[in-house]
Write an enzyme that holds these catalytic residues in place. Sequence first.
Site, PDB file in Angstrom:
ATOM      1  N   TYR A 239      30.922  36.921  81.036  1.00  0.00           N
ATOM      2  CA  TYR A 239      31.659  36.525  79.715  1.00  0.00           C
ATOM      3  C   TYR A 239      33.038  37.135  79.434  1.00  0.00           C
ATOM      4  CZ  TYR A 239      34.523  35.172  74.596  1.00  0.00           C
ATOM      5  OH  TYR A 239      34.585  35.050  73.582  1.00  0.00           O
TER       6      TYR A 239
ATOM      7  N   GLU B 218      33.061  32.281  66.071  1.00  0.00           N
ATOM      8  CA  GLU B 218      33.991  33.785  65.033  1.00  0.00           C
ATOM      9  C   GLU B 218      33.690  33.454  63.502  1.00  0.00           C
ATOM     10  OE1 GLU B 218      35.572  36.385  66.753  1.00  0.00           O
ATOM     11  OE2 GLU B 218      35.909  36.075  68.572  1.00  0.00           O
TER      12      GLU B 218
ATOM     13  N   TRP C 220      30.239  40.768  68.938  1.00  0.00           N
ATOM     14  CA  TRP C 220      30.603  39.505  68.740  1.00  0.00           C
ATOM     15  C   TRP C 220      29.262  39.605  70.116  1.00  0.00           C
ATOM     16  CZ3 TRP C 220      31.243  34.656  69.314  1.00  0.00           C
ATOM     17  CH2 TRP C 220      31.687  34.112  70.616  1.00  0.00           C
TER      18      TRP C 220
END
Length: 213
Positions: free
Chosen positions: A30, A52, A60
Amino acid sequence: MANDGVGISYLDDKQPRCWWCEGHDDYVLYHNAEWACPVDDDRRLFEKICLEGFQSGLSWLTILRKREHFRAAFHDFDFHAVAKFKSPQVTRLLKDEGIVRHRGKIEATINNAQRAIEMERDFGSLAAWFWQWEPKEQGRVPLTSKAEAYQRTTCDEAMAMSKALKKLGWKFVGPTTAYAFMQAMGMVNDHLIGCSQYDTVEKLRKKFRRPKS
């Protein structure tokens, strides 16, 4: 694996990277392929602002590892489809172990899909609306350490964008969420100086054509 003490990690391939992705192959991917690369695709922008919101109170990495489940559950974040969700869809999502089963966040995503349609109608695209809040380069100082990164949790433009989104009826879009969105979507380059991706992202940002309404 080694860390230089200020936030740059060196993994087996010896490439310097931001410290936060070390120890997790999916996080490294990522970091290398997505984070801070400029995005102008409306569906991806909608996905990120919603994820988010789901991240609030979580890491995350947790959301990233559930992302494919989220995409399946929310029709690949086609906001025109999500905007039509009703009580049966909410009930289904609350039983879906592949996502974060939080009623408020699920209902906020449906609400935000409806607001996204309005934004598309009024501004031409989500991309045109979001990119108008891109922080100005002048005066921005590149990050050089983990400590600096931890201190940079929002900015004036993110706070203004958050306020504007709330005025338009969006939910779960606070200033910290707005800034994390900016970081991920390439509106700022917050890779550390010394990270192998910093220069790559700088080049992408220079070539990127900002969307206009």
